[in-house]
Structure formats: C-alpha cells, structure tokens
Write an enzyme that holds these catalytic residues in place. Sequence first.
Site, PDB file in Angstrom:
ATOM      1  N   SER A 467     -52.809-122.436 -86.637  1.00 41.66           N
ATOM      2  CA  SER A 467     -53.008-123.780 -86.113  1.00 41.66           C
ATOM      3  C   SER A 467     -54.402-124.307 -86.412  1.00 41.66           C
ATOM      4  O   SER A 467     -55.363-123.541 -86.515  1.00 41.66           O
ATOM      5  CB  SER A 467     -52.778-123.794 -84.601  1.00 41.66           C
ATOM      6  OG  SER A 467     -53.693-122.934 -83.940  1.00 41.66           O
ATOM      7  N   GLU A 699     -57.345-109.626 -83.515  1.00 41.33           N
ATOM      8  CA  GLU A 699     -58.580-110.057 -82.861  1.00 41.33           C
ATOM      9  C   GLU A 699     -59.528-108.872 -82.764  1.00 41.33           C
ATOM     10  O   GLU A 699     -59.168-107.828 -82.251  1.00 41.33           O
ATOM     11  CB  GLU A 699     -58.255-110.598 -81.466  1.00 41.33           C
ATOM     12  CG  GLU A 699     -59.467-110.955 -80.637  1.00 41.33           C
ATOM     13  CD  GLU A 699     -60.019-109.768 -79.854  1.00 41.33           C
ATOM     14  OE1 GLU A 699     -61.254-109.683 -79.736  1.00 41.33           O
ATOM     15  OE2 GLU A 699     -59.236-108.929 -79.379  1.00 41.33           O
ATOM     16  N   HIS A 728     -62.089-118.697 -79.148  1.00 43.95           N
ATOM     17  CA  HIS A 728     -62.024-119.180 -77.775  1.00 43.95           C
ATOM     18  C   HIS A 728     -63.395-119.620 -77.248  1.00 43.95           C
ATOM     19  O   HIS A 728     -63.497-120.072 -76.114  1.00 43.95           O
ATOM     20  CB  HIS A 728     -61.432-118.106 -76.862  1.00 43.95           C
ATOM     21  CG  HIS A 728     -59.982-117.864 -77.128  1.00 43.95           C
ATOM     22  ND1 HIS A 728     -59.527-116.795 -77.868  1.00 43.95           N
ATOM     23  CD2 HIS A 728     -58.884-118.572 -76.791  1.00 43.95           C
ATOM     24  CE1 HIS A 728     -58.211-116.847 -77.957  1.00 43.95           C
ATOM     25  NE2 HIS A 728     -57.803-117.908 -77.321  1.00 43.95           N
TER      26      HIS A 728
END
Length: 793
Positions: A467, A699, A728
């Site tokens: 995304s 991650e 994030h």
Amino acid sequence: MNAIQTHIPGFPRIGAARELKFALERHWRGEASESELEATGRELRARHWEQQRAAGLDFVTVGDFAYYDHVANHIQLFGCEPARFGFGAHDSALARYFTMARGGRTDAACGHGPGCGHAAHAGHALEMTKWFDTNYHYLVPEFSEQTAFALAGERLLGEVAEAQALGHPVKAVLLGPLSFLYLGKERAAAEGFSRLDLLERLLPTYGALLSRLKEQGVAWVQIDEPILGLDLPSAWRNAFEQAYWQLNQAGAQLLLATYFAPLEENLSLACRLPVAGLHVDGVRAAHELINVADWLPAHKVLSVGILDGRNIWRSDLDAALARLAPVLAKRDGKLWLSTSCSLLHVPFSLDAETRLDPELKSWLAFAAEKLGELAVLKAAVAPADAGHAGAGQPTADATAAALADARARITARRASARVHNAAVAARLEAVAADPQADRRAAPFAQRQQVQRARLQLPAFPTTTIGSFPQTPAIRGARAAFKRGELTAAAYEAAMREEIAYAIERQEILGLDVLVHGEAERNDMVEYFGEQLDGFAFTQNGWVQSYGSRCVKPPVIYGDVARPAAMTVAWTVHAQSLTKKPVKGMLTGPVTILQWSFVRDDQPRERTALQIALAIRDEVADLEQAGIAVIQIDEPAVREGLPLRRSQWHAYLDWATKAFRLSAGVARDATQIHTHMCYAEFNDILPQIAAMDADVITIETSRSDMELLRGFGQFRYPNEIGPGVYDIHSPRVPSAAEMTALLRKASAVIPPSNLWVNPDCGLKTRGWDETNLALANMVSAARQLRAETKVAAA
C-alpha cells in the site's frame, strides 16, 4: 453483597464513534492540545462507566483506558521508560508516552538545535507485537540490568477518583508483574541477564500502588496474569507464589485474572495463590470450570468469563446456564459472572448498524449487547423479586422473554439456508483427495532460476509491501462513492489516476518491483471480503488494532466462494503503465480468517481452506493476465498459533496447507511473495519454510535486525526481505541507517537472496515522508550493490 456479581475485564476504549482515534490524530497533527485530548479521554471514560452501570454491572472497570496501549501505560505507571529515549524534565508525560509509541522526529523538525535532548529526538519507537493470539498490538517494554522502577500512579489514581466522583463502585485493573516482565524483552543487557531478575525490584512498586488504591477506597483490584495460560518456563512459574505473597501484604483484595487459554498445569498454582479471587476464561477453558470450582478455596471469589469476549456471535444462553449449573452447585450459589476477556476485541454496539441485514444482525452481539447478556444470565441465575430488580437487571418475566428470544435466534441461524453452499463443500472434498493440490510443480531452487531469468532484477532488489498513502483525496472519493455522490465510473477514474501517480513515483524513485498502491482498497481484509460470498460487513464495527489504528473486521457467517475476479483489472492497469514488474497484491487465507469475526459453527480449518480456494482462483487469473509477481500476505500466521504448544502442530499443519493451496496453482516462472510482520517467528521457522513462498518479507527494523538472526541460523532456503525502516513511525531514517541494517542482514543471509523493503505497507504515512524514506532505501540498496561488487572483485 449479592451472591451473584457481574463485571467485565475491560471495555472498548475508542468510543462508539471512534472519538478517541480522531482526537489522537488531531493531537498528533498539532490541531489539539494535550488538555483537549485529556478532555476527550475523561468524557469517554465517564460515558463507558455509565454504560456499564446502566447495564447492571456491580463494578465499573477503571484502568483499562489507554491513549495508545495499556502495556505502555504500565511502562509509565512503574517509571521504567527506557533510558535510550533521553527524556528530560521539560517533556510531558503524554509527549514521552507518544514518543515511546511512535518514535521521534529529526533535529531539524524540532528547531531546538542538534542535541537538545527533547523527547522528539529519541529515535526508534518501542517494538510492537501481537497481544497473545489477538489482532491487538502492544508496545514491548524494554528491560536491562539498569532498569529501575518508581511509582508514577497519578493518572490511574486520578481515573479512580473520576469514577468515584461519579458515584460508581470501582474495580481497578492492572497487568500483573509477572506478565508485565514476561511480555517485555531484554535490550542492551549484559549476557546472562534475565528480565525475571527484575521481579524483586518491581514488586515494591506494585505493592505501593496497591496500598494507594486501597487507601483511595477501591474494593477490588483485578490483576491480569494472562501468561498463566502459556507453557511457562519453571523459573517463571515458580516466581508466582512468592510474588503474590508479597503483593498480598498491601491488603488490597486481588482478583487474579487469566484469559485466552486453559490453565492446564498452572491450574493448581492459580487456585492456591494468596489472592481474594480468580477469574478464568469459561469459553476457551470451559472444560476446566469444574476443576477450578473444586480446587479454589471456598472463601475465594470465582469469576467465570462465561460470554465470549472475542467474537461477535449472540451467546447461546441456555448452553451458558448449563455450563454454570454444576459450578454454582459447587460454589454454594456464589459466583461472579463476566466476559471471558476484555471487550476491547469486539465492536462497541449494534445500535450504529442501521444497514446490516436484519437476519444477520439478529445473530450478533457487540460489547454493549454482551453487557445485556450478562444481565440476563445474572437474572436467570439469581432472579430478582417482582418489581425489585436492580438497575439494569431484568424482571423474571423479562428474563424468560430474553432467554426465549436468544433461543429462537440461535435456532434460526443454525437452520438458515444462507450459511451452507453445496458447491464449496464438493470442491473441498476434491482438494482433500488430491495430494498435489497444495504443491508447486518444481522445488524452489529450480523455480528461482526460472524466475530470475524472467524478471532480470539487480542484486538487493527493492520493493514495497503493497500500500501507498491513503490520502484525503482517496478517502474522500471512496466516501463520496459510498454515499452515492460519485458514480462508479468517476470513482474508478479517480482510483486509476492514483494508481498512475503511485507508479510514476516508484519509477522516479528507482524501485525495482512496483505495486499499484491499493488506492481502491479500504482495508486489506475488508476489500476481499466484500467480494466473497459468505462475508458480511458492518458500518461501524470498529476495533482497535493499536494506537489510533482501528480495523473493521468482516463477519464470516457462511461458506466462502469467489464469484468473480477481485484484483485483476486494477493490477493489469498498473502493469500497463510500466515495463517493470508490478506485484499482484492479495491477502492470504489465514490472515483473512484471523482478522475476521469467524463463524463458530464449523472448525476454523474448514473456513480457512474455503478462503484458500477463493484466493487460489485469483492467483490463477492474475497469472493468466501476465502478472509475474504475486504477493499473498500472511502477517497473521504467527498470531493464530494456539497459546499451548501441544496444539501448535495441528494448527500449523492446516494453516501452512491453506497458504500452499492458495499459491499452488502458480507456474514455476511466477514469483510468489508473502509478508509477515510484528511477531516472533523463530519458533515456527520450519513451518514458515514449509509455506514455500519464493520471497518472504518481514518486519525487522524495530528489533535492529534481531528477528533475522533466527532465519540465518535456520538457513532459511528461500529469498527474504528484512524491513529496513519502521513505517509506523513518522521518523524518516537516513540512508546510512538503512545501509547499516542491510549490512547486518548480509552477515546472516546470503546477499544473493536478500530483498530491500520497508517493514510494512505505507497506507498510514504521507507522501512527503514516504518519498524521503524510499529514496533513502533505494540509496541504501545501491550502496550494498556497490559494496558487494567491490568484495567480489
């Protein structure tokens, strides 16, 4: 005090209309002050406590509210913010809290000059990982031998005072000391140090808080020790009795709470700990209720979590009463009734669902409705005299009517024709009979050569996870389309423009494998569920994932099938705009399962395989359309693990089979990627390898590549992309930082098998920071290519 009491372990924080989410985001954008944010928090807490009391609960729960995460609350509560953040006296508690959660900015962004020590410069945020086997993420505490503890209880004690001032009987809630330490990690610690070594140092701080709560008139303190549902090392298990003997000296009445799993070998321990009561999960550990009732001393309170706090189906109240009957008999009619766990994991209320299919809506119960179910159960177990029912407690006639209504709705759901699809059942039978259905034609080593010849990628190929920023323009167009203010053609044209922009930006940045950016997708699970049979969607069924991030899980109510292609047109359009490969982006079957509210009338395995067949059909169509790289995201595989290792094998067997079934249709030249994030993987590496994805991206940046070591030690055979920056956090890492992480990765993974990518998707970020971060990432990849060439020469 009544023999039957009701309470809940916790309540949703975000508000009926996600008020907390929007208040947080206004504050982070600088549009709302700390005091304005705090005012929203006070309003929400007051409203939620009133709702609990109006439903007839005997206590309101205080301490479950958090502006970001309840574990992060405890880091501040016990004064153990990591020293690496360099917080100073000028940093407010909320500023420090959000820096731990979201990371810091650069010196230039602050304007105070280099080295000013402001909290905004603290760098990497705390690691984030899944809360047991849920889709909630908590911030991982960091411990070292230098960690010190000091009580900073003003916020919690202030919230207690708020509830008391409103006239509510208070039950405070804390994460227990053993679980707090266990759920943390050692960082920058000396060899041989264990965070359990800090227990003796931590307990006096807990004791001081318990004493303060007692002095303030708190009748009960719920102290959560969910790790009692895990396979604990003996050192941790053995620490409980001494720890709770010490806490008991504070004089507070402690309700030890466990949830998410059976106690098993810890059952006897939990029953004999020096506490005033024990809460157990009566849904996931229903088979243990009789043993708990037998073994828990008669003078202690037994709280049974009889209603499912993690799913949204209306409870079978007859079955719940049947489970309670023998327990009540053994406890002489004295019992506390509750939900199995905090209602944090379910949406707020069905009241906002004005467009949901009436039949389906009648099968559901969200947090507010579960409060009502608790009231009915209490009234059924301990009927009130006619005309003398307490606040929120139904009369005998109303109770009988409520039980009859629940019975009728359960029966209707079981008999509904919309639940079963004979064609899906037949296809599952055919798959079960074909041992090659979940296998690629050739082994990875052969596929790798064919794919490299087709794709012609450089060393350290760069890509993103899928995304790109969901800008106000994208969200506005989607909202207008859903309101009927934008035609389908106009909406599609707007999304095609966004896709074109994403492709253009990636071309300019120099990425190697592109993505279309997912502008048309509201959510990585909801998008697919909206196009699959057997799924339904709510308007406002939001639950918190972390911080201000909320998700609206689909409801899987029936057999799953794919009526038509879901992603092909968008992906083909993106591929038409570039000569570079564009990944087809799919969400995997286990993640769709885990991030949905799943039907409870058949095994989860069967539902997962149904979803896998739908994704398999999409893979085949993408491949037929010429897409060379297809990513099937499975970030939830690890979180789906049962909490008890004895059950892991069975789960991993069907979970990895579901992934392979979805990918098994792909030809050798088609490169299959998968993505996993924010979980520990080292203990399931053989099963991750068994998924047989050509490339896995994970991650790793928050852990400074620690998570990658296990892959290296295991000699993970396929290609891997360790995330080089944390998406994030608003912080943009430098190319030098990413280069350093890639060098670490190259030391444990063969450079020829390494990819370069962010930790996760970029939908929550803005384009300015995304462009900067990706430019640095591409620069880091190019630096590694140059270094590798020099080394080879």
